[in-house]
Design an enzyme around this catalytic site. Structure first.
Site, PDB file in Angstrom:
ATOM      1  N   ARG A 164     -45.905  27.315 -24.344  1.00 19.06           N
ATOM      2  CA  ARG A 164     -45.459  27.403 -24.839  1.00 19.06           C
ATOM      3  C   ARG A 164     -46.486  27.534 -26.726  1.00 19.06           C
ATOM      4  O   ARG A 164     -46.791  27.521 -27.876  1.00 19.06           O
ATOM      5  CB  ARG A 164     -45.825  25.323 -25.063  1.00 19.06           C
ATOM      6  CG  ARG A 164     -45.682  24.123 -25.529  1.00 19.06           C
ATOM      7  CD  ARG A 164     -46.145  23.079 -25.538  1.00 19.06           C
ATOM      8  NE  ARG A 164     -45.478  22.144 -24.380  1.00 19.06           N
ATOM      9  CZ  ARG A 164     -43.840  21.636 -24.573  1.00 19.06           C
ATOM     10  NH1 ARG A 164     -43.543  21.764 -25.918  1.00 19.06           N
ATOM     11  NH2 ARG A 164     -43.220  21.588 -23.314  1.00 19.06           N
ATOM     12  N   ARG A 193     -46.884  20.814 -13.088  1.00 16.40           N
ATOM     13  CA  ARG A 193     -46.659  22.803 -13.720  1.00 16.40           C
ATOM     14  C   ARG A 193     -47.860  22.752 -13.700  1.00 16.40           C
ATOM     15  O   ARG A 193     -48.683  22.257 -13.298  1.00 16.40           O
ATOM     16  CB  ARG A 193     -46.005  21.656 -14.898  1.00 16.40           C
ATOM     17  CG  ARG A 193     -46.057  20.518 -15.974  1.00 16.40           C
ATOM     18  CD  ARG A 193     -45.775  20.509 -17.065  1.00 16.40           C
ATOM     19  NE  ARG A 193     -45.137  21.645 -17.562  1.00 16.40           N
ATOM     20  CZ  ARG A 193     -44.069  21.224 -18.444  1.00 16.40           C
ATOM     21  NH1 ARG A 193     -43.294  19.993 -18.195  1.00 16.40           N
ATOM     22  NH2 ARG A 193     -43.305  22.173 -19.439  1.00 16.40           N
ATOM     23  N   ASP A 222     -39.511  14.252 -31.000  1.00 17.41           N
ATOM     24  CA  ASP A 222     -40.165  12.392 -29.875  1.00 17.41           C
ATOM     25  C   ASP A 222     -40.511  12.159 -30.359  1.00 17.41           C
ATOM     26  O   ASP A 222     -40.450  10.984 -29.928  1.00 17.41           O
ATOM     27  CB  ASP A 222     -41.566  13.338 -29.013  1.00 17.41           C
ATOM     28  CG  ASP A 222     -40.775  14.585 -28.364  1.00 17.41           C
ATOM     29  OD1 ASP A 222     -39.794  14.730 -27.830  1.00 17.41           O
ATOM     30  OD2 ASP A 222     -42.144  15.014 -27.117  1.00 17.41           O
ATOM     31  N   ALA A 282     -37.489  20.325 -27.813  1.00 19.07           N
ATOM     32  CA  ALA A 282     -38.338  20.772 -28.968  1.00 19.07           C
ATOM     33  C   ALA A 282     -36.587  21.675 -29.932  1.00 19.07           C
ATOM     34  O   ALA A 282     -36.835  21.745 -31.153  1.00 19.07           O
ATOM     35  CB  ALA A 282     -38.868  22.061 -28.333  1.00 19.07           C
TER      36      ALA A 282
END
Length: 432
Positions: A123, A203, A322, A335
């Protein structure tokens, strides 16, 4: 109303005189600013964080986003993103049964069109490419370290008040600063409360050093980029090696009922992860044990009911990405849908013109709302498909647990669709 003649990504349309303030410099905010620039608007970004940091882990952009990136300077941005992204053309996606570890099916990677590539990468690294393109190549002003105190609007303008007291006005304000955006209250007129999704995600992203030292895990790093998933009762574990096996990343979605106010990240504990998968294929534990605990994040997921509208009462404040419609990770479209939003609002503002900003903003919502809602549902359906797998049925037809790649999502051209449908929705909003 402006015309709809086509332009490519290397050229900027004539100036519209529309001043746009974008709040938030994530992918949605940066993408929105780039698209507004392409369509001839005067745009600036205000971001709360004081500096750009390459944070995060894996993020996915479907070909419907790749189509957008490809139009930025005739593919120059795509060429910068490609070396940072996973290449699964040879490897595909191995889907394993959670306990035995057997590969149930290898899902081949489809061949995407050159002008609609697929990206999966870090990201922070991909964001840095897009951020630098906006700021350095296009010269879009990006003001970091500016926290928003409140939003305002009337029939003629909208704006933001910063925490330092500065009051900044524009023709339209686009709030792309996430699910906690203060603009949500401006749009809704009340504070909406989140609900627990019942799930969280551990994660991590880390270098391959310890993976290479173990013969049982080194194979994932010595054969280029790889992607493997283990599917089990109410959980799934996705593991990738990237940049020719030099970097490793994984996500484990699992039940979690912590009562928190919003989706948020906390430092994770490897002991909790190992406990959760103690009855799974030992290879999963082996991969997790190679993870430096300092890289582990515990990301709580909450759910928000779909908003009745993304547009403020006077039509000059718009929620994007979002801020308007958070997605579950299993959709792999959060995204990308923010980028589609960015494209559509930029087109609508140009087509409507400076004198019709509120109608153009409402037109954007009309074009986007139903598509976004249907794609949001895929996050729930994919999660449930994996977490409630009937393994007897899978034995007969392994293809039923493949990750869905739906043409109606991937083949969509947001810019083309906005140009083609604008007049219908615009006239309805003007006259309806």
């Amino acid at each position: 109303m402006a015309d709809n003649n086509h332009t490519n990504g290397a050229t900027r349309r004539p100036k519209t005189g529309i001043k746009v303030i974008v709040v938030g410099a994530g992918f949605g905010g940066i993408g929105c600013a780039i698209e507004c620039h392409r369509q001839g608007h005067d745009v600036e970004i205000y971001e709360a964080f004081p500096e750009l940091k390459t944070l995060g882990d894996i993020i996915s952009f479907g070909p419907n986003a790749g189509r957008i990136f490809s139009r930025w300077s005739n593919g120059d941005v795509v060429r910068r993103m490609r070396p940072l992204s996973i290449d699964l053309r040879k490897y595909g996606f191995n889907i394993h049964k959670y306990d035995t570890g057997e590969i149930v099916i290898n899902q081949k990677s489809p061949k995407y069109a050159e002008d609609a590539p697929n990206f999966n990468g870090h990201r922070g690294e991909l964001h840095e490419v897009v951020f630098n393109y906006a700021q350095n190549d296009l010269g879009i002003p990006i003001h970091l370290g500016h926290k928003i105190q409140t939003y305002f609007e009337d029939d003629k303008e909208a704006g933001i008040v910063l925490e330092n007291g500065d009051r900044l006005a524009a023709d339209v304000v686009i709030a792309s600063d996430g699910v906690r955006s203060k603009a949500r209250k401006s749009v809704l007129g009340y504070e909406d409360k989140p609900k627990s999704s019942g799930y969280a995600v551990w994660r991590a992203w880390f270098p391959n050093k310890d993976m290479l030292a173990d013969p049982e895990t080194a194979e994932f790093c010595n054969n280029g980029d790889t992607f493997n998933g283990w599917i089990g009762p109410d959980m799934h574990f996705l593991f990738s090696t990237i940049k020719n096996g030099s970097d490793c990343c994984w996500v484990l979605t699992h039940p979690d009922n912590h009562d928190i106010d919003e989706s948020w990240s906390f430092p994770g504990k490897l002991s909790e992860v190992k406990e959760a998968i103690k009855d799974w294929d030992p290879l999963v534990t082996r991969i997790i044990s190679k993870t430096p605990e300092t890289t582990l994040v515990d990301w709580k997921l909450v759910y928000r009911d779909p908003l009745p509208t993304w547009v403020s009462p006077s039509g000059r404040v718009l929620l994007l990405g979002d801020s308007a419609h958070p997605f579950l990770p299993t959709s792999a479209q959060g995204a990308t849908q923010a980028l589609e939003d960015a494209v559509v609002i930029a087109v609508c503002l140009r087509r409507g013109g400076k004198e019709n900003v509120p109608a153009s903003v409402r037109c954007h919502e009309k074009i986007r709302y139903d598509r976004v809602r249907e794609i949001q549902k895929t996050g729930e359906s994919t999660r449930d498909m994996w977490h409630k797998t009937d393994w007897e049925k899978v034995k007969k037809n392994p293809e039923i647990i493949q990750f869905p790649r739906q043409d109606w999502i991937f083949d969509f051209d947001a810019e083309k669709n906005a140009e083609e449908t604008f007049s219908i929705h615009f006239n309805y909003n003007k006259n309806g």
